[in-house]
Every structure is written in C-alpha cells, then in structure tokens.
Motif scaffolding. Structure first.
Motif, short mmCIF file in Angstrom:
data_model
loop_
_atom_site.label_atom_id
_atom_site.label_comp_id
_atom_site.label_asym_id
_atom_site.label_seq_id
_atom_site.Cartn_x
_atom_site.Cartn_y
_atom_site.Cartn_z
N PRO A 176 75.52 52.79 40.71
CA PRO A 176 75.75 53.00 42.14
C PRO A 176 77.25 52.97 42.44
CG PRO A 176 74.04 51.34 41.77
CD PRO A 176 74.67 51.62 40.44
N PHE A 223 80.09 52.57 45.59
CA PHE A 223 80.29 52.14 46.96
C PHE A 223 81.75 52.30 47.35
CE2 PHE A 223 76.48 49.95 45.66
CZ PHE A 223 75.67 49.95 46.78
N THR A 226 75.86 45.60 54.98
CA THR A 226 75.26 45.72 53.65
C THR A 226 74.79 44.35 53.17
OG1 THR A 226 76.71 47.58 53.12
CG2 THR A 226 75.70 46.44 51.27
N ILE A 236 75.27 44.26 46.78
CA ILE A 236 75.86 45.28 45.92
C ILE A 236 75.32 45.03 44.52
CG2 ILE A 236 77.99 46.22 44.96
CD1 ILE A 236 77.95 46.66 47.89
N SER A 264 77.88 48.05 39.75
CA SER A 264 78.25 49.14 40.65
C SER A 264 79.75 49.43 40.56
CB SER A 264 77.91 48.79 42.10
OG SER A 264 76.53 48.65 42.29
N ARG A 273 77.63 53.68 50.60
CA ARG A 273 77.21 54.11 49.26
C ARG A 273 77.36 55.62 49.14
NH1 ARG A 273 71.83 52.54 45.66
NH2 ARG A 273 72.34 53.94 43.92
#
Length: 508
Positions: free
Chosen positions: A335, A337, A388, A391, A395, A490
């Motif tokens: 992921p 961010f 958010t 995380i 990531s 994201r």
C-alpha cells in the motif's frame, strides 16, 4: 497537560549514579542527566526488589553497603506474580539472574511503570520479545528523550560531513579507544590516510570541533566468508561517549548506505567486524546478519554482513525487504500513502534533508523552529490527527511537505516504510508507543490530544529523500493524487501506483 511518567531503573543504572571509591562509571553523566530532568519535571523513578536481591550478593562488603544505601534512595515497586508468558522468554533452567530479570519484566508487562531503563542488552531483547520494545530505554536514550520531551533551547541538528581520509585528525579523543584496538595505531592511521582513493570517511563534529561520530569505509576488501569474493568493509564505526543517546549511529549509517546506493561498481555486500556490545546490539536492527567469528585467532570478534542488492527471487514483504536491503529499498505491491506534513514537523523529522521544497528553498534562519537532533534517526515516529485509523506494516509512505507560506513549494520530499501504527485518544498510549523515537515535546503531544481527539502514531523507517521533490502538478499528472493532499491519502489508481514504484525503483 502535565504528564507524569514513571521509570523503573535496574541495578546497572543505580550503580552508575553512585561513584564508588572516587571512580565514576562510564554511564554516570547520562544517568545523572536522566535523573535530574526526571526530578525537575515530576516524573517518578522506581527500583525493584529484584535489584535489592542483586545488591545483597555484592561480594565486597563496603561496595555492598554502598549499593544498598543507593537503592534506599528510590521508592520500590511491589512484587507481582510473574506470568507464564514472561517466563517463556527465558531459558530453562533459569539462573538466579534470570529469575530477578523475570520479576522486573513482569512489572513492566503488567503496566506498573511506563518505561524500563537498563543497559542490559539481554533484558532489552527479552522485553522486545514480549512486545515492549518501545518501552525499554538505554540510559542515554532516556536522558536524550526526556531532554526532547522538556525542551529548553533545542540544539541544532548534527550533520554528517564527508571528508578525505587524509584530512582525519588522529589527535581527536574519539581515536583513543582505537589506539587500544590496534597494536600499531600510528601505522594503521597512516595507511588509512595514504589510501584515500580506496576509502571513504564521514564525521559528525561538535560545535567545538571534536568528532562526535566517525565512520571509515574500505571500498573493497576480502569477503569475511565467501572465498574469492569482495565486499565493502565498514572498518571504523564509532560514536563518542559524550555524544551517546542522540541517534548519531543511525545518522552515520544513513550516510554510509546512501553513499553505497549511489556508488557505481561497488561490491554487493557490506561487512563489519567488532566485539563492541553496543554495536552488536545495533547491527541486527538494520539488516546485518552475524556470519561467524572474524577468524580462528579472533574468536571473540564477530563478522556481520549486510546484503545491499536483493538476490534474484528475493521475496520478503515490504518492511522485511527494507530492513534487509535498505535504506533505500522499497518493495513493490505494498500500500502507498501520501502523508501531508507541515514545514515545522518536516524540519524536525528530517533535519538532514538536502532541500525543503520543490524550489530547493532552505528556510532563512529564524523563520522556522529549531529542528531537534533525534530527527536524524532512521527509525522515526510521526503523530497526527488524521481520520485514517491505521497504516499497514510495510506500506510505502510519501511525505508531502505543505507549502508553509511559500507558493509552489508543496511536494513529496521524503519516503519511508511503515513499521506499525496505532490510533488512540489516550495520551499515555501515544507516549508509550512513540517516546523512544519521538521529536515531539510534552506540549506537542498535549496539543495533538486536545479535546479528546484521537491521535494516529505512525512508526516508520526513513527510506530516502526525494531529490528533486515531486511537486503537486507532477503527482496529479501521474494520478498519484487528484489535488493537494490535506489528509493522509492512499494511492489507489494503478497508473499512479506504477509511477511511484518506478520512481522509487521498487523491487518487483
């Protein structure tokens, strides 16, 4: 918010605070600093009955009586039952010292105190296995972090200076311990100076010119394990005793690895040979693996190797990949961010940044708060009031520095890899998770938690600076974002993900 924190100190810390027969312990200055700041700001410092039992076994009667008197100066915790999961981190059968350590860890585990302060590496490692790594501090860490928590005038951040080896000043105090290491120190340093073409050196200087930290690399040497193979040798890596606790080791390592990432034709592995306990405690945190003794005549000197280039088929997840091969090292498929960060926090978290915005602007003196030295670490913490909730570990984090009043200066300026995150409305939880690596003061944390607002703590590792930074227009054009990021965002567009991974040379 006046946050009263509690610290449990073990035997070696108590002893360091008390000179015996006129002799000062090596840790005495940092322990005294820690105790002074804790006392000035109302924090509690405790001892444990296990330490009393340890002191009762001191062989010398006079020293034993002094240790017992030193113990009596502090309030003591009550004993608690040692749970089975704490006992499981110790070997079987346990030694008397293991039994005492298990009682201390039980107090930390149950939450009797916020932090444990110890110079015992095994005790720290066992606490980490119980999930309490963030709550165990070395004495120098405790002193430095309390100074950050209660800042007066923060010192300017240290900076790493690349120097030619022939420019090194062998009269510097940092070389004194090396004189004991090398039988012919003068011959060794003369060789280092004459081989400036095949070596690299970095120093961190104090305001008075003394070397606070030093690293010397031999660009090509015999691999410690593989016959016929070359490797980079980190031949000298040292932080001066008077500069301990300021993450200068991580700052130096960043400089060495940044050089290695950009050095054409260099070997694919880096190694260190050492007997120094603090260094051997430090190396595994950054991807070094112990491969054995230096040689048959130096069985106490361990060789540690770090792989700089992932081998074909390497398939570690995002965080493990970064630790093993970086920084810098980003794994694809994680992921991504974008994290907006105002200039104040950017300059505190990344004081060694080369530029502060896409324009390359460097703030004029006095236009921004003084940055704090702990931002120089590889391992960092970022706190924010984001919507958010979490995380994921591994990531890829892109830190977007907001304009800060300078038109056009918004852009991605640094990249990191997430270790963990946690959102809480309890400032104590935030403190316990982030204190060990924070650049935030007590006032900063209080402001973040005002009105019961939930605070997201992100523990991460700094991977690299983005030079030149990626301005908003470029991010929008490549579908990384749709506009300037005002909160953690994201990256979901596949074109944007592919562009970011390509720019970061992410491992497939």
């Amino acid at each position: 918010m006046q946050t009263e924190m509690s610290f449990l100190i073990d035997s070696n810390v108590v002893i360091a605070a008390e000179p015996f027969n006129g002799q000062l312990e090596e840790l005495q200055p940092v322990v005294s600093t820690f105790l002074r700041i804790a006392g000035e700001h109302g924090h509690k410092v405790y001892v444990h009955p296990a330490t009393l039992d340890d002191f009762k076994e001191t062989a010398d009667r006079v020293h034993r009586e002094q240790n017992l008197a030193a113990y009596a100066k502090y309030p003591a915790l009550h004993e608690v039952t040692v749970p089975q999961h704490v006992l499981e981190v110790f070997p079987t059968p346990r030694s008397p010292n293991d039994d005492r350590d298990s009682r201390i860890l039980a107090a930390l585990d149950i939450g009797a105190v916020h932090f444990l302060v110890t110079n015992d590496s095994k005790l720290r490692q066992r606490a980490a296995r119980l999930g309490h790594e963030s709550r165990v501090l070395r004495p120098d860490d405790a002193a430095a972090q309390l100074a950050t928590w209660h800042p007066g005038a923060p010192p300017p951040p240290p900076s790493v200076e690349a120097v030619k080896t022939y420019e090194l000043d062998a009269r510097q105090p940092i070389f004194e311990s090396l004189r004991d290491t090398y039988a012919d120190f003068d011959g060794w340093i003369a060789k280092v100076k004459t081989e400036s073409a095949s070596r690299r050196a970095w120093v961190v200087r104090a305001a008075d010119g003394r070397y606070e930290a030093l690293a010397i690399v031999k660009m090509r040497d015999t691999h410690p394990v593989t016959v016929g193979k070359d490797a980079i040798k980190l031949s000298t890596f040292k932080v001066a005793d008077f500069a301990a606790g300021r993450r200068l080791g991580e700052l130096l390592l960043k400089a060495v690895l940044r050089w290695a990432a950009e050095e054409p034709g260099r070997p694919s592995e880096l190694f260190v040979e050492s007997t120094h306990e603090r260094l051997l405690d430090f190396l595994p945190e950054f991807g070094f693996t112990m491969v054995g003794a230096k040689d048959a005549t130096h069985l106490d000197e361990q060789a540690w190797v770090k792989v700089l280039d992932p081998p074909a088929g390497a398939d570690l997840d995002g965080l493990a990949h970064h630790i093993a091969y970086g920084p810098p090292a980003i794994r694809a498929g994680q992921p991504i961010f974008v994290i907006p960060i105002i200039p104040k926090w950017y300059e505190d978290l990344f004081p060694d940044a080369e530029v502060f915005g896409p324009s390359g602007a460097i703030p004029l003196p006095g236009t921004d708060p003084e940055p704090r030295a702990h931002g120089n670490a590889i391992r960092k913490a970022y706190l924010c009031r984001s919507q958010t909730k979490s995380i994921p570990e591994g990531s890829t984090l892109l830190f977007y520095r907001s304009q800060g009043g300078r038109t056009g200066d918004g852009g991605v300026v640094a990249a990191g890899v997430a270790e963990m995150s946690h959102k809480s409305t309890d400032p104590i939880e935030t403190i316990e998770l982030s204190f060990k690596r924070t650049v935030y003061s007590e006032e900063d944390v209080a402001d973040l938690h005002q009105d019961g607002t939930g605070v997201l703590t992100i523990l991460f590792r700094h991977d690299r600076f983005i030079v030149p930074p990626w301005p908003r227009e470029v991010l929008v054009a490549h579908k990384v974002v749709t506009t300037w990021p005002q909160s953690i965002t994201r990256v979901r567009d596949q074109e944007g993900i592919a562009w970011v991974e390509h720019q970061l040379n992410a491992w497939p």
